[in-house]
Design an enzyme around this catalytic site. Structure first.
Site, PDB file in Angstrom:
ATOM      1  N   HIS A 160       0.932  -1.159   0.020  1.00 43.32           N
ATOM      2  CA  HIS A 160      -0.159   0.043   0.004  1.00 43.32           C
ATOM      3  C   HIS A 160       0.883   1.326  -0.060  1.00 43.32           C
ATOM      4  CE1 HIS A 160      -3.851  -2.035   1.809  1.00 43.32           C
ATOM      5  NE2 HIS A 160      -3.422  -2.462   0.778  1.00 43.32           N
ATOM      6  N   TYR A 195      -8.254   4.484   8.995  1.00 43.24           N
ATOM      7  CA  TYR A 195      -8.258   4.747  10.655  1.00 43.24           C
ATOM      8  C   TYR A 195      -9.450   5.813  10.706  1.00 43.24           C
ATOM      9  CZ  TYR A 195      -3.633   2.302  10.726  1.00 43.24           C
ATOM     10  OH  TYR A 195      -2.457   1.420  10.557  1.00 43.24           O
ATOM     11  N   PRO A 215      -2.042  -2.233  19.646  1.00 41.55           N
ATOM     12  CA  PRO A 215      -1.929  -2.589  18.232  1.00 41.55           C
ATOM     13  C   PRO A 215      -2.268  -1.542  17.037  1.00 41.55           C
ATOM     14  CG  PRO A 215      -4.105  -3.391  19.163  1.00 41.55           C
ATOM     15  CD  PRO A 215      -3.324  -2.805  20.181  1.00 41.55           C
ATOM     16  N   LYS A 264       3.001  -2.026  15.588  1.00 41.01           N
ATOM     17  CA  LYS A 264       4.486  -2.177  15.537  1.00 41.01           C
ATOM     18  C   LYS A 264       4.766  -3.467  16.352  1.00 41.01           C
ATOM     19  CE  LYS A 264       5.557   1.577  13.992  1.00 41.01           C
ATOM     20  NZ  LYS A 264       6.039   1.629  12.687  1.00 41.01           N
ATOM     21  N   TYR A 291       5.299   5.577  11.125  1.00 41.05           N
ATOM     22  CA  TYR A 291       4.387   4.526  10.766  1.00 41.05           C
ATOM     23  C   TYR A 291       5.274   3.546   9.754  1.00 41.05           C
ATOM     24  CZ  TYR A 291       0.153   2.402   8.976  1.00 41.05           C
ATOM     25  OH  TYR A 291      -0.907   1.509   8.659  1.00 41.05           O
TER      26      TYR A 291
HETATM   27  C1  PHB Z   1      -4.302  -5.421  10.838  1.00 44.37           C
HETATM   28  O1  PHB Z   1      -4.627  -5.574   9.620  1.00 44.37           O
HETATM   29  O2  PHB Z   1      -4.161  -6.458  11.639  1.00 44.37           O
HETATM   30  C2  PHB Z   1      -3.840  -4.254  11.168  1.00 44.37           C
HETATM   31  C3  PHB Z   1      -3.297  -3.203  10.451  1.00 44.37           C
HETATM   32  C4  PHB Z   1      -3.082  -1.904  10.565  1.00 44.37           C
HETATM   33  C5  PHB Z   1      -2.943  -1.800  12.156  1.00 44.37           C
HETATM   34  C6  PHB Z   1      -3.357  -2.576  13.174  1.00 44.37           C
HETATM   35  C7  PHB Z   1      -3.747  -3.731  12.644  1.00 44.37           C
HETATM   36  O3  PHB Z   1      -2.517  -0.427  12.212  1.00 44.37           O
END
Ligand code: PHB
Ligand code: APR
Length: 391
Positions: free
Chosen positions: A74, A202, A294, A298, A386
């Site tokens: 991505h 997000y 989460p 990370k 990130y």
């Molecule tokens: C996930 O796909 O499980 C996932 C992706 C991004 C995040 C946290 C979890 O920031």
């Protein structure tokens, strides 16, 4: 049964398996002892967003083939608040992409790679304990079935996650634990449905945070902020889809594909670090030493960077007899860990609704998000953290 190895590893999660694989490629022997069965380990669903450095390290460890074939790369992520959306172009801001590939798949690839090279992984052990840490050859003791066994090692790597025995042994000796629990949890689901977006989304919403992620064009992953006392039974599929739909921006909600959930888990959000990460010949790596909320994805990336540093230190020790990288392992690892902890905590706190916040604090979060949506400098800093580039 009595065995001898160079590095005894406790735990066959991503950290333990990857360490054993990298050590093997450098001519260093190891044996892994693991409490669970392989099927149990592969039944756990966890985050799946990999930093570029993690992808390169996995490739160099010989487990990049399926990852390169099946991953989704991505170029950006999207953030939404008050029904407005902005995109962070990771490639333009920090020159790289984020790679989506599930941790379960990484673990599966590592298990096959270990099996192919004849790696010794002893599953289904019980009563693991660590002994003789002050001696030159510490011991791991465990039982399997009725039989008690021990492994004499030069070094022990504690890769046994947040509920293992290694951290306890260290805390008893010298470590200090730092911990913060967030006043909300996640309900995380994996479901058979088309993802709502091409990139990760997000969402900061009055009713609580939502993350829209995916594993493939037909498998979606969602995380929905929920209360600290909620159980999976409180969340029927109807309630889950209703809440997600309400928290999505309206134009996205109309495209929501509500398939059936194949996994539903409550995830507590916690930040935790133990310092230092070693005592004599015991070294911690991965979740045994630190936990991140989460939201920043990370956890796995940190486990891999610990293994990178620890394997480099052990290779140096066995090749040249020099202990300096082993001696600096904890400090070097902690430098990166604290930066990631800070980022994950910050990102979590601006995106979630804290039930204890007053209106002032809520308003402040919105100002922060507005700044992120408009300031190139703020976006660059976020993109670098990130992608794990500012470490
Ligand atoms: C996930 O796909 O499980 C996932 C992706 C991004 C995040 C946290 C979890 O920031
Ligand atoms: N004896 C043997 N094995 C044990 C013991 C024990 N006493 N205690 C725990 N284990 C095993 C667990 O069963 C588990 O398989 O150690 C393993 C630890 O694996 P993980 O929890 O996956 O931890 P780690 O390998 O450090 O991976 C970190 O996992 O939680 C995520 O976000 C985190 O992605 C990150 C990754």
């Amino acid at each position: 049964m009595k065995k001898r190895t160079q590095v005894g590893i406790i735990g066959a999660g991503p950290a333990g398996l990857l360490l054993s694989q990298v050590l093997h490629l450098n001519g260093i022997e190891s044996i892994i002892v693991e409490r669970q069965s392989p099927e149990h380990i592969l039944g756990r669903t966890r985050a799946g967003a990999l930093e570029p450095g993690t992808v390169n390290f996995l490739r160099s460890a010989g487990v990049g083939e399926r990852l390169d074939r099946e991953c989704h790369s991505h170029k950006g992520i999207e953030v939404c608040f008050q029904n407005s959306r902005f995109r962070l172009d990771l490639e333009e801001l920090a020159g790289d992409n984020i790679t989506i590939y599930g941790q379960t798949d990484i673990t599966k690839d590592l298990m096959s790679a270990r099996a192919k090279l004849g790696g010794e992984v002893i599953y289904n052990v019980a009563n693991t304990s660590i002994h003789d840490l002050n001696a030159d050859s510490p011991l791991i003791r465990y039982t399997k079935g009725e039989e008690g066994s021990e492994i004499k090692c030069d070094f022990i790597a504690g890769c046994d996650g947040s509920r293992g025995v290694s951290r306890e042994s260290l805390t008893e000796k010298i470590s200090t634990n730092f911990e913060y629990k967030y006043p909300y949890h996640w309900l995380a689901i994996l479901c058979e449905s088309r993802p709502v977006c091409d990139e990760l989304l997000y969402i900061h919403h009055e009713k609580g945070f939502v993350l829209c992620s995916m594993r493939s064009p037909s498998i979606s992953r969602y995380a929905v902020q929920c209360g600290v006392h909620d159980t999976v039974e409180d969340w029927s599929e109807d309630r889950i889809w209703g809440e997600i739909s309400e928290r999505l921006p309206p134009e996205v909600a109309t495209t929501l594909d509500t398939g059936s959930c194949v996994d539903k888990t409550i995830v507590p959000l916690k930040s935790f670090v133990t310092e230092p990460m070693n005592y004599k010949r015991l070294f911690l790596a991965g979740d045994s030493a630190h936990i991140v909320p989460p939201t920043g994805a990370k956890g796995l990336n940190l486990a891999c960077s610990d293994v990178y540093l620890l394997s480099k230190a052990l290779v140096q020790y066995y090749k040249s007899g020099k202990p300096d990288l082993l001696e600096s392992y904890s400090n070097n690892a902690l430098e990166r860990i604290w930066k990631a902890e800070w980022f994950a905590g910050w990102w979590t706190e601006i995106l979630h609704i804290d039930p204890n916040h007053n209106l002032y604090k809520r308003r402040e979060q919105i100002e922060h998000l507005k700044k992120l949506s408009r300031s190139h400098g703020a976006q660059m800093a976020l993109a670098e953290s990130y992608l794990g580039k500012s470490y």
